[in-house]
Scaffold this active site. Structure first.
Site, short mmCIF file in Angstrom:
data_model
loop_
_atom_site.label_atom_id
_atom_site.label_comp_id
_atom_site.label_asym_id
_atom_site.label_seq_id
_atom_site.Cartn_x
_atom_site.Cartn_y
_atom_site.Cartn_z
N TRP A 114 29.23 -21.20 6.58
CA TRP A 114 28.22 -20.59 5.72
C TRP A 114 26.87 -20.47 6.40
O TRP A 114 26.18 -19.45 6.27
CB TRP A 114 28.09 -21.34 4.39
CG TRP A 114 29.22 -20.98 3.46
CD1 TRP A 114 30.24 -21.79 3.06
CD2 TRP A 114 29.48 -19.70 2.87
NE1 TRP A 114 31.11 -21.10 2.25
CE2 TRP A 114 30.67 -19.81 2.11
CE3 TRP A 114 28.83 -18.47 2.91
CZ2 TRP A 114 31.21 -18.74 1.39
CZ3 TRP A 114 29.37 -17.40 2.19
CH2 TRP A 114 30.54 -17.54 1.45
N ASP B 277 20.67 -24.27 1.89
CA ASP B 277 21.72 -23.74 1.02
C ASP B 277 22.49 -24.94 0.49
O ASP B 277 23.21 -25.61 1.23
CB ASP B 277 22.63 -22.81 1.84
CG ASP B 277 23.79 -22.26 1.03
OD1 ASP B 277 23.97 -22.67 -0.13
OD2 ASP B 277 24.52 -21.41 1.58
N LYS C 297 29.79 -23.66 -8.72
CA LYS C 297 30.47 -24.90 -8.36
C LYS C 297 30.02 -26.00 -9.33
O LYS C 297 30.74 -26.31 -10.26
CB LYS C 297 30.19 -25.28 -6.90
CG LYS C 297 30.86 -24.33 -5.89
CD LYS C 297 29.84 -23.59 -5.12
CE LYS C 297 30.24 -22.68 -4.00
NZ LYS C 297 31.55 -22.20 -3.77
#
Ligand SMILES: Cc1ncc(COP(=O)(O)O)c(C=O)c1O
Length: 371
Positions: free
Chosen positions: A112, A184, A208
């Site tokens: 990511w 992040d 999530k």
């Protein structure tokens, strides 16, 4: 309902280890189900009312306040409810910050953060603070190269695909020289206590630990709100979003409503400090099962193993389809690893109970014994 099998819906829920969108607390879904047609006895669904009306205003304000409480967010930080997912923030970070100085620095510790770099390069001069492939650990902080002229350092503190997590940033402090860290936190926000002051910006897609997809939350230090490039879209300009209380354009009202229920659920459970203990217990149990086994392995540096996303491989990869099939027969779903790394991945977000983890471990042990 004709096209849906109602068996699982009526008779019990699956143990869901999906990486995202992911398990939501059953209690939250039950409240949403009860309130779907008539929110708070109003005779109308929360999805059907104006975002500027009284009914939604209360939902929005409560969600915002409870989120601030859960993470202990100081008053010099803005909390923005946005859209576009974490990936949109990959563009919005440079667009909102690099108007005067176009230089920024990115640590690549997994898939990511690597993606974040690729996007940021479209807007600024990006240097790499560290990168070490394959993604199995976090490079020694002493080796990180953070150029003096960088506007910020971007990191991803939980790599969802690779299963790498790091939170102790103290070794970086001497290297930052006043530069802000941007993180992040899509896949571990609200799973553990953090010190907000360590960051300039934190961002996360909701799907999530927060709620359903469609909502993205950014926590932005207020002194960073005025640095946007003229090209930054107005609906995604952090300062504009802040000045308009996250309602410059129509917000994802249903996602905010569900997130608000998740925040209340978490507060009722004893807030982040309680869920953190549960998350430690759940992840330790699964890592112990993997480490003791001779069929499963997780190769991530033990100092940086994620509590939220636990990838593991079977020594005999030809058993993968069988493993997944039998897991499903045991009501264990969402275990297939990301296609870029293969194998399996169990995501143990806040709403995944210890009971679900124990069921998974029991299945893994039985599968190993019979293979
Ligand atoms: C760490 C991380 N960053 C970014 C993303 C992308 O998020 P979105 O799909 O909300 O843009 C994800 C999604 O799973 C993620 O786990």
């Amino acid at each position: 309902m004709d096209n849906y099998s109602t068996d699982k819906i009526s008779y019990g829920r699956l143990h869901n280890f999906s990486a995202g969108p992911a398990a939501l607390p059953k209690e939250v879904l039950e409240i949403a189900q009860r309130e779907l047609l008539s929110f708070n006895g109003s005779g109308i669904s929360i999805m059907e009312v104006s975002h500027r009306g009284k009914l939604f205003d209360r939902v929005h304000t409560e969600a915002l306040e409870n989120f601030r409480t859960l993470l202990n967010i100081p008053s010099d930080y803005a909390v923005l409810f946005m859209q576009g997912g974490a990936i949109a923030q990959n563009s919005l970070i440079p667009l909102n910050l690099l108007s005067k100085n176009q230089n920024a620095c990115y640590a690549v510790t997994g898939s990511w953060s690597n993606k974040s770099v690729i996007e940021a390069k479209r807007y600024g001069n990006i240097t790499i603070a560290c990168e070490q492939k394959p993604y199995l650990s976090v490079p020694d902080f002493n080796t990180w190269d953070i150029p003096q002229h960088s506007e910020y350092l971007h990191i991803c503190t939980n790599e969802t695909i690779d299963g790498i997590e790091f939170v102790d940033l103290s070794a970086l402090k001497s290297k930052l020289n006043g530069k802000y860290i941007i993180s992040d936190m899509s896949s571990h926000i609200l799973s553990r206590q953090i010190n907000i002051d360590d960051y300039g910006v934190i961002y996360a897609g909701a799907q999530k630990n927060i709620g359903p997809s469609g909502l993205t939350i950014a926590i932005v230090r207020k002194n960073l709100l005025n640095q946007a490039m003229p090209a930054c879209p107005i609906s995604l300009n952090w300062n504009n979003v802040y000045q308009n209380n996250s309602m410059y354009n129509t917000p994802p009202t249903f996602a905010i409503y569900i997130a608000g229920l998740v925040f209340k659920w978490l507060l009722n459970k004893g807030a982040v400090q309680t869920i953190e203990k549960e998350n430690i217990a759940k992840s330790q149990k699964l890592y112990t099962c993997i480490d003791k086994s001779s069929l499963y392995k997780n190769n991530i540096d033990k100092n940086y193993r994620s509590r939220m996303n636990i990838p593991f491989k079977l020594n005999d990869e030809s058993l993968n389809p069988q493993f997944l099939e039998q897991a499903e027969l045991n009501n264990l779903v969402g275990l297939k690893g990301h296609k870029s790394v293969g194998g399996m991945r169990a995501s143990l977000y806040n709403a995944v109970s210890l009971e679900s983890v124990e069921k998974l471990i029991d299945f893994m042990q039985k599968f190993e014994n019979s293979n």
